[in-house]
Each structure stands twice: as structure tokens, then as C-alpha cells.
Design a protein around this motif. Structure first.
Motif, PDB file in Angstrom:
ATOM      1  N   ALA A   1      -1.381 -10.680   8.180  1.00 18.32           N
ATOM      2  CA  ALA A   1      -1.629 -12.019   7.638  1.00 18.32           C
ATOM      3  C   ALA A   1      -1.251 -12.113   6.165  1.00 18.32           C
ATOM      4  CB  ALA A   1      -3.095 -12.393   7.830  1.00 18.32           C
ATOM      5  N   ASP A   2      -1.391 -10.992   5.443  1.00 15.68           N
ATOM      6  CA  ASP A   2      -1.142 -10.979   4.002  1.00 15.68           C
ATOM      7  C   ASP A   2       0.286 -10.591   3.641  1.00 15.68           C
ATOM      8  OD1 ASP A   2      -3.859 -11.547   3.661  1.00 15.68           O
ATOM      9  OD2 ASP A   2      -4.400  -9.419   3.545  1.00 15.68           O
ATOM     10  N   ASN A   3       1.100 -10.216   4.646  1.00 19.17           N
ATOM     11  CA  ASN A   3       2.456  -9.716   4.387  1.00 19.17           C
ATOM     12  C   ASN A   3       2.441  -8.482   3.482  1.00 19.17           C
ATOM     13  OD1 ASN A   3       4.300 -11.472   5.864  1.00 19.17           O
ATOM     14  ND2 ASN A   3       3.599 -13.100   4.480  1.00 19.17           N
ATOM     15  N   VAL A   4       1.517  -7.574   3.761  1.00 18.69           N
ATOM     16  CA  VAL A   4       1.404  -6.328   2.996  1.00 18.69           C
ATOM     17  C   VAL A   4       1.863  -5.172   3.873  1.00 18.69           C
ATOM     18  CG1 VAL A   4      -0.212  -4.700   1.939  1.00 18.69           C
ATOM     19  CG2 VAL A   4      -0.449  -7.147   1.503  1.00 18.69           C
ATOM     20  N   ILE A   5       2.921  -4.490   3.465  1.00 17.76           N
ATOM     21  CA  ILE A   5       3.364  -3.304   4.181  1.00 17.76           C
ATOM     22  C   ILE A   5       2.702  -2.075   3.571  1.00 17.76           C
ATOM     23  CG2 ILE A   5       5.565  -4.434   4.647  1.00 17.76           C
ATOM     24  CD1 ILE A   5       6.814  -2.294   2.715  1.00 17.76           C
ATOM     25  N   GLY A   6       2.851  -0.914   4.238  1.00 20.20           N
ATOM     26  CA  GLY A   6       2.237   0.287   3.688  1.00 20.20           C
ATOM     27  C   GLY A   6       2.829   1.561   4.255  1.00 20.20           C
ATOM     28  N   ALA A   7       2.599   2.643   3.541  1.00 19.52           N
ATOM     29  CA  ALA A   7       2.973   3.982   4.007  1.00 19.52           C
ATOM     30  C   ALA A   7       1.718   4.670   4.524  1.00 19.52           C
ATOM     31  CB  ALA A   7       3.591   4.798   2.878  1.00 19.52           C
TER      32      ALA A   7
ATOM     33  N   LEU B   1       0.844  -1.196   0.000  1.00 18.16           N
ATOM     34  CA  LEU B   1       0.000   0.000   0.000  1.00 18.16           C
ATOM     35  C   LEU B   1       0.879   1.246   0.000  1.00 18.16           C
ATOM     36  CD1 LEU B   1      -2.667  -1.027   2.668  1.00 18.16           C
ATOM     37  CD2 LEU B   1      -3.033  -0.821   0.195  1.00 18.16           C
ATOM     38  N   ALA B   2       0.846   1.982  -1.096  1.00 17.64           N
ATOM     39  CA  ALA B   2       1.589   3.239  -1.155  1.00 17.64           C
ATOM     40  C   ALA B   2       0.978   4.291  -0.247  1.00 17.64           C
ATOM     41  CB  ALA B   2       1.631   3.769  -2.595  1.00 17.64           C
ATOM     42  N   GLN B   3      -0.284   4.106   0.119  1.00 15.09           N
ATOM     43  CA  GLN B   3      -0.929   5.015   1.049  1.00 15.09           C
ATOM     44  C   GLN B   3      -2.073   4.292   1.772  1.00 15.09           C
ATOM     45  OE1 GLN B   3      -4.088   8.694   1.141  1.00 15.09           O
ATOM     46  NE2 GLN B   3      -2.818   8.531  -0.677  1.00 15.09           N
ATOM     47  N   THR B   4      -2.149   4.495   3.077  1.00 13.79           N
ATOM     48  CA  THR B   4      -3.341   4.125   3.830  1.00 13.79           C
ATOM     49  C   THR B   4      -3.634   5.296   4.748  1.00 13.79           C
ATOM     50  OG1 THR B   4      -4.310   2.595   5.460  1.00 13.79           O
ATOM     51  CG2 THR B   4      -1.896   2.672   5.348  1.00 13.79           C
ATOM     52  N   LEU B   5      -4.695   6.040   4.439  1.00 14.29           N
ATOM     53  CA  LEU B   5      -4.941   7.315   5.111  1.00 14.29           C
ATOM     54  C   LEU B   5      -5.696   7.123   6.416  1.00 14.29           C
ATOM     55  CD1 LEU B   5      -5.778  10.735   3.681  1.00 14.29           C
ATOM     56  CD2 LEU B   5      -7.275   9.806   5.455  1.00 14.29           C
TER      57      LEU B   5
END
Length: 373
Positions: free
Chosen positions: A85-91, A67-71
């Protein structure tokens, strides 16, 4: 992101534009490991609502790397277990102090700049040294959200400096509470001579304008998301110019760092609507760095990207101090800030008085856990 009817839509639309322009520049320079980065296809409007945010995440999750952005703080917290759980990082488009700690962000969130908690301390340190030492301070903001983190920083500063903290006046968005009359009355009754604001721009203008009209003579410190240049077109503009000081992570769009020069070149003769654009651009440096590290490691899978976070070093092209992820928050947390004031002549309605300042209270603070939330 919050792209239509939520409290931060006015900032969030330019945030997305800044990120799109950032990645256009990266792609034109060869992309990441020979790949272009698609920043647009899976953008979703979640209206700053945690449930909608979670639903949208589940919809796009099968198709994204990260995720390039999670506001937002509560919205991002709502998807953190799924991201893990999904191994998804984000900014994050958020500066909650919990993003500084692996215990609360699971090592998934690549934050940029100081937290709201540190922001409040640095702002108060600056105000006491450069304006006047306050006798009583009060915080106003969204509860269970960034307003609470900002309020916690104000309270910790008051305790460290022997200043009375008159409490945290909780309020909601105008869409929820209708108006800010209750918050205005509470501040007027608090006896405070300095008010810390942690809400959206519309609520900021209403609170400052109504208090000034009622004869309030104190000053206001506004957290990063409280400002929008459109406020200079409201009836509250004179009060804001007289009473409001903005505390932010970095300089506004008109800044002179290499990052600012790059974003100015990207916009050309079409300046952004506000500094959401600047935030969006700067927030992408950690994402670029982690993708480059994963590519160098030969593993651009979700697992490979997540593994690349530990020890990651990020160069913000001068917009912020360089950062390292995965270390000790007390040692590595950014404790710098930029002090700005409303300026009708500036591109985004605000100009910096001092950039990259620190404060004695903020520097001395033992940063071992989130301040709030």
C-alpha cells in the motif's frame, strides 16, 4: 532487525554493521544521484516478533524511502500488505522461497542468492556425491518459518532420489520451548543418518551436541543461519567439527571475490563477530542497483523506485552470480551454493570447501511456486 533478545540477534547486529559499512563506502564514492544514503537513523529492534516488526514499520514508514533490511520471513510477511500500500520495497534478511515470486512478495522484496528450499537440495546433492548417499533423512527446524522451507526442499530431494524422508521435526527457539530435548529424542527415534537443521545457532549447538553425546553417528547439514563462530566455544564444538556441514549462499568473510575484498578493506584490523556482516553487505547490492536505476530514470520517489525493480540487473561484485528481477523464477532463480565446515582458524569460524556449486536435483527442480509457507 533482531538486535537484542531474539533468536538471531547474534547474527543481526553484524548484519547491520555490514550494511552500514557498505553504504559508507557508497557515500564516500559519491552516493546515489548526488545523495548520501542514511542507513542508521530509522533502524529499529523488533526482536524477531511479527507484531513488534509491524509496529516499528508503521512508526518509521513516514520517514523512509525503502527498507534496506527486513529480518525474518514471518516478520516480513507481517508487513508486506502495508509495504504494498505504501510502495515501499525492501531487502530481506531471509531466504524464503516465496521471495522469488511476484505472486507472494508483490514484487517488493529484492532477495539475494538461493532460497532455503534450493539450499537444501544443493546441500543434499553435494553430500550424496562427496560424503555418502543417505538412506533416511529428517528435517528439524522452526515451523511456519525458514525451517519449513528448508524441510520442504529436503522432502522434494528425497522424493526425487528415492530416499526415505522421516519427516519434519518442528521445534521453537529455546526462549519458547525451553530446550531441545523433544527434538533430540525425535531425531534419535527417526532412524535418519542425515539431519537437516533450520533454526538458530543456539538450538543447532544443543541438538548436535546432545545427539552426539547420546551416540548418534549421523551427519548434519545446517542452513545458513544455523552457524555462529561462538559455537566453537561451546561444549558442542567437537561434535560440530566432526559432524556438521554448513550450506550457504556465498563464501564466508575470508572469501576472495571483489565484494569480499571490499568488506575486508572496510573492516581493516577489526574483523566482524560473524558472517552476519557478510550477509548484510551482500544483501545491499540489489538496493544499490535499484536506487541507481531510479536515479538514472529521474524518479527517486517510492513509486519510481518500485518501478525500477522490473528488469533490474544486479552485479554482486563476484560474491553471487549476477541476478535479474521481474522475470521467470524457474529461469532466473539462483541455484548455486557454498559448502563450508567449522574452522577455528578462519576469521568467522568457518571455511569453504567449495564455492558456487550446483546440484543435479536442484538444477532439475521445476521452480514454479514457493516450496512452503
Amino acid at each position: 532487525s533482531d538486535l537484542s533478545e531474539g533468536p538471531f540477534a547474534a547474527l543481526a547486529v553484524p548484519i547491520v554493521e555490514g550494511q552500514q559499512d557498505f553504504w559508507t563506502r557508497v557515500n564516500e564514492e559519491g552516493g546515489i544521484g548526488g545523495y548520501d544514503v542514511n542507513i542508521s537513523e530509522y533502524t529499529r529492534d523488533t526482536k524477531y516478533d511479527p507484531q513488534t516488526h509491524s509496529q516499528a514499520y508503521r512508526e518509521i514508514e513516514p520517514n523512509i524511502l525503502l527498507l534496506a533490511q527486513t529480518l525474518g520471513t514471518p516478520t516480513t510477511q507481517a508487513i508486506l500488505e502495508d509495504m504494498d500500500a505504501d510502495n515501499v520495497i525492501g531487502a530481506p534478511a531471509s531466504w524464503w522461497s516465496g521471495w522469488q515470486f511476484d505472486e507472494t512478495d508483490k514484487g517488493l522484496i529484492l532477495e539475494s542468492g538461493h532460497s532455503y528450499c534450493i539450499e537444501a537440495m544443493v546441500g543434499l546433492d553435494w553430500f550424496a556425491e562427496n560424503k555418502a548417499e543417505p538412506t533416511t533423512i529428517v528435517a528439524v527446524g522452526y515451523p511456519g518459518d525458514y525451517g519449513g522451507d528448508y524441510a520442504a526442499g529436503m522432502e522434494k530431494w528425497a522424493e526425487a532420489n528415492g530416499v526415505e524422508f522421516a519427516g519434519f521435526v518442528e521445534t521453537g527457539t529455546n526462549a519458547v520451548v525451553g530446550n531441545q530435548d523433544a527434538a533430540v529424542a525425535a531425531v534419535a527415534d527417526s532412524g535418519a543418518d542425515l539431519v537437516g537443521l533450520g533454526m538458530g545457532p543456539a538450538e543447532t549447538a544443543e541438538i548436535v551436541g546432545k545427539l552426539a553425546a547420546g551416540g548418534f553417528t549421523g551427519q548434519f547439514l545446517g542452513a545458513v543461519p544455523t552457524w555462529n563462530p561462538a559455537l566453537l566455544e561451546t561444549a558442542a564444538a567437537p561434535a560440530l567439527q566432526a559432524l556438521y556441514t554448513h550450506v550457504g549462499t556465498h563464501d564466508a568473510f575470508d572469501g576472495t571475490s571483489d565484494a569480499h575484498v571490499a568488506m575486508q578493506e572496510a573492516r581493516g584490523d577489526d574483523p566482524p563477530a560473524n558472517d552476519g556482516y557478510t550477509f548484510g553487505w551482500v544483501w545491499q547490492y540489489p538496493i544499490k542497483a535499484v536506487l541507481e536505476q531510479a536515479a538514472e530514470n529521474g524518479d527517486l520517489t517510492r513509486e519510481g523506485v518500485r518501478a525500477a525493480v522490473d528488469g533490474l540487473e544486479v552485479d554482486f561484485e563476484g560474491a553471487l552470480p549476477n541476478a535479474t528481477f521481474g522475470g521467470d523464477a524457474n529461469e532466473d532463480a539462483d541455484r548455486t551454493a557454498t559448502i563450508s565446515v567449522p574452522d577455528p582458524e578462519a576469521t568467522t569460524g568457518i571455511s569453504a570447501l567449495e564455492v558456487g556449486i550446483t546440484g543435479a536435483t536442484a538444477d532439475a527442480y521445476e521452480y514454479t511456486a514457493p516450496c512452503a509457507g
